[in-house]
Design an enzyme around this catalytic site. Structure first.
Site, mmCIF file in Angstrom:
data_model
loop_
_atom_site.group_PDB
_atom_site.id
_atom_site.type_symbol
_atom_site.label_atom_id
_atom_site.label_comp_id
_atom_site.label_asym_id
_atom_site.label_seq_id
_atom_site.Cartn_x
_atom_site.Cartn_y
_atom_site.Cartn_z
ATOM 1 N N SER A 1 0.866 -1.188 0.000
ATOM 2 C CA SER A 1 0.000 0.000 0.000
ATOM 3 C C SER A 1 0.896 1.228 0.000
ATOM 4 C CB SER A 1 -0.869 -0.001 1.264
ATOM 5 O OG SER A 1 -1.584 1.218 1.383
ATOM 6 N N TYR B 1 -2.063 -1.382 10.282
ATOM 7 C CA TYR B 1 -2.071 -1.477 8.817
ATOM 8 C C TYR B 1 -0.773 -0.904 8.249
ATOM 9 C CZ TYR B 1 -3.888 -1.207 4.034
ATOM 10 O OH TYR B 1 -4.080 -1.371 2.681
HETATM 11 N N1 LIG Z 1 -8.757 -1.138 -2.044
HETATM 12 C C1 LIG Z 1 -7.823 -0.211 -1.862
HETATM 13 O O1 LIG Z 1 -8.074 0.992 -2.104
HETATM 14 C C2 LIG Z 1 -6.450 -0.620 -1.378
HETATM 15 C C3 LIG Z 1 -5.498 0.392 -1.188
HETATM 16 C C4 LIG Z 1 -4.219 0.042 -0.748
HETATM 17 C C5 LIG Z 1 -3.903 -1.295 -0.534
HETATM 18 N N2 LIG Z 1 -4.850 -2.263 -0.732
HETATM 19 C C6 LIG Z 1 -4.461 -3.659 -0.475
HETATM 20 O O2 LIG Z 1 -4.970 -4.479 -1.497
HETATM 21 C C7 LIG Z 1 -5.201 -5.798 -0.980
HETATM 22 C C8 LIG Z 1 -6.607 -6.231 -1.347
HETATM 23 O O3 LIG Z 1 -7.516 -5.385 -0.671
HETATM 24 P P1 LIG Z 1 -9.024 -5.151 -1.131
HETATM 25 O O4 LIG Z 1 -9.208 -3.704 -1.242
HETATM 26 O O5 LIG Z 1 -9.365 -6.025 -2.257
HETATM 27 O O6 LIG Z 1 -9.766 -5.632 0.206
HETATM 28 P P2 LIG Z 1 -11.126 -6.449 0.416
HETATM 29 O O7 LIG Z 1 -12.103 -6.099 -0.635
HETATM 30 O O8 LIG Z 1 -11.483 -6.251 1.831
HETATM 31 O O9 LIG Z 1 -10.675 -7.959 0.170
HETATM 32 C C9 LIG Z 1 -9.752 -8.561 1.049
HETATM 33 C C10 LIG Z 1 -9.519 -9.993 0.626
HETATM 34 O O10 LIG Z 1 -8.658 -10.592 1.608
HETATM 35 C C11 LIG Z 1 -9.265 -11.787 2.069
HETATM 36 N N3 LIG Z 1 -8.932 -12.051 3.462
HETATM 37 C C12 LIG Z 1 -9.094 -11.238 4.543
HETATM 38 N N4 LIG Z 1 -8.734 -11.863 5.659
HETATM 39 C C13 LIG Z 1 -8.325 -13.107 5.292
HETATM 40 C C14 LIG Z 1 -7.846 -14.239 5.999
HETATM 41 N N5 LIG Z 1 -7.714 -14.265 7.344
HETATM 42 N N6 LIG Z 1 -7.533 -15.355 5.292
HETATM 43 C C15 LIG Z 1 -7.683 -15.374 3.949
HETATM 44 N N7 LIG Z 1 -8.122 -14.342 3.226
HETATM 45 C C16 LIG Z 1 -8.444 -13.220 3.896
HETATM 46 C C17 LIG Z 1 -10.768 -11.544 1.891
HETATM 47 O O11 LIG Z 1 -11.458 -12.783 1.737
HETATM 48 P P3 LIG Z 1 -12.321 -13.513 2.876
HETATM 49 O O12 LIG Z 1 -12.979 -12.462 3.706
HETATM 50 O O13 LIG Z 1 -13.239 -14.349 2.069
HETATM 51 O O14 LIG Z 1 -11.329 -14.324 3.644
HETATM 52 C C18 LIG Z 1 -10.804 -10.798 0.573
HETATM 53 O O15 LIG Z 1 -10.757 -11.684 -0.505
HETATM 54 C C19 LIG Z 1 -4.972 -5.706 0.528
HETATM 55 O O16 LIG Z 1 -3.706 -6.219 0.856
HETATM 56 C C20 LIG Z 1 -5.043 -4.220 0.801
HETATM 57 O O17 LIG Z 1 -4.316 -3.856 1.943
HETATM 58 C C21 LIG Z 1 -6.111 -1.939 -1.131
#
Ligand SMILES: NC(=O)c1ccc[n+]([C@@H]2O[C@H](COP(=O)([O-])OP(=O)(O)OC[C@H]3O[C@@H](n4cnc5c(N)ncnc54)[C@H](OP(=O)(O)O)[C@@H]3O)[C@@H](O)[C@H]2O)c1
Length: 281
Positions: free
Chosen positions: A139, A152
């Site tokens: 991130s 985080y």
């Molecule tokens: N979206 C943004 O703007 C943004 C910005 C900066 C960084 N990121 C990074 O991008 C990545 C993806 O984020 P996202 O935005 O797609 O978030 P999200 O929509 O909340 O999805 C998170 C994913 O992680 C999985 N997950 C969470 N806890 C888990 C666990 N204990 N075991 C296995 N899987 C787990 C969830 O699946 P289940 O709940 O089904 O387990 C889901 O598939 C993350 O690392 C996040 O920090 C995102």
């Protein structure tokens, strides 16, 4: 590493959000996929869509990445893989003095320990087969700290540091394997920022957010060009990341007063209100 049809990618956190888009773009490039997350039904739905759209093989392994035994079972079930995308992650804007120890430990387990252990598990096979790339979805919060997000930010700084160190070990050792950190700022269209917008009505303006399709392209670029870090953000966020080391006081002052800080503070306050309501009820 050149991406070639028939290679296999393991993508964690592929039940929703950015992981689905990353998996979609890798399948489009002809890769077979192994998708992991906890939600089996959501994973299976994503896999069915991807199979129909790409014709590639897509397997799913329901996994809790915070559980060492489950990580070992995932690595075993995935079999030989060429690309590991450590994408799963959790956020949790909240005042630090109100966090539980369990929540802090869970964030570290999912965002940092899980990716490091999974990398350790798949690395020997990659080295034996003579190719591999690990992409850690970190991130901008792993380059510039964000308030109300200590666990985080700490885990994402950790993931960036892990990636950079692993790259250097690979180069010093002559490994045919490398690693990249992809650092999104805020992504519109799906994922945790989109969820915060929906749940708390936080404003999207002034955040330097980027569209969803840039995330899959960033992963592909990181692998094919063997890039150390790829920032997926626009405007001030990119510059803040660049100057944060040389001018920490200036960046700190700008960050505290930024729309992102106000957004996270508002989310933390809203979560406090929900917790107080639940406690009272
Ligand atoms: N979206 C943004 O703007 C943004 C910005 C900066 C960084 N990121 C990074 O991008 C990545 C993806 O984020 P996202 O935005 O797609 O978030 P999200 O929509 O909340 O999805 C998170 C994913 O992680 C999985 N997950 C969470 N806890 C888990 C666990 N204990 N075991 C296995 N899987 C787990 C969830 O699946 P289940 O709940 O089904 O387990 C889901 O598939 C993350 O690392 C996040 O920090 C995102």
């Amino acid at each position: 590493m050149e991406i070639e049809k028939g290679q296999v990618a393991l993508v964690t956190g592929a039940s929703r959000g950015l992981g689905v888009e990353i998996a979609r773009q890798l399948a489009q490039r002809g890769l077979d996929l192994v998708l992991a997350a906890r939600s089996a039904a959501a994973l299976d739905a994503v896999a069915a869509d991807l199979r129909a759209a790409s014709g590639r093989q897509v397997r799913t392994v329901a996994t809790d990445l915070a559980d060492l035994g489950a990580l070992e079972a995932l690595a075993e079930a995935a079999g030989p893989i060429d690309i590991l995308v450590n994408n799963a992650g959790i956020e949790g804007a909240q005042a630090y003095d109100e966090r539980s120890a369990a929540e802090i430990a869970q964030t570290i387990a999912v965002n940092l320990t899980g990716p490091m252990l999974l990398t350790r598990m798949v690395l020997p096979g990659m080295l034996t087969r003579g190719r591999g790339h690990i992409v850690n979805i970190a991130s901008v919060a792993g380059l510039v700290a964000v308030p109300f997000n200590e666990p985080y930010s700490a885990t994402k700084f950790g993931l960036v540091g892990f990636t950079r160190a692993l790259r250097m070990t690979a180069q010093a050792s002559g490994w045919p394997v490398s690693a990249s950190a992809v650092c999104p700022g805020f992504i519109d269209g799906a994922g945790m920022f989109e969820a915060l917008k929906q749940e708390f009505g936080v404003p999207a303006e002034g955040m330097g957010s980027a569209p969803l399709d840039q995330i899959g392209q960033a992963v592909v670029d990181a692998i094919e060009q063997d890039l150390p870090d790829v920032i997926v953000a626009q405007g001030d966020l990119r510059q803040a990341a660049a100057i944060s080391i040389l001018q920490p006081l200036a960046v700190e002052a700008a960050s505290v007063g930024s729309p992102a800080a106000a957004m996270f503070q508002a989310v933390a306050a809203a979560r406090r209100a929900v917790a107080e309501r639940n406690h009272a009820g």
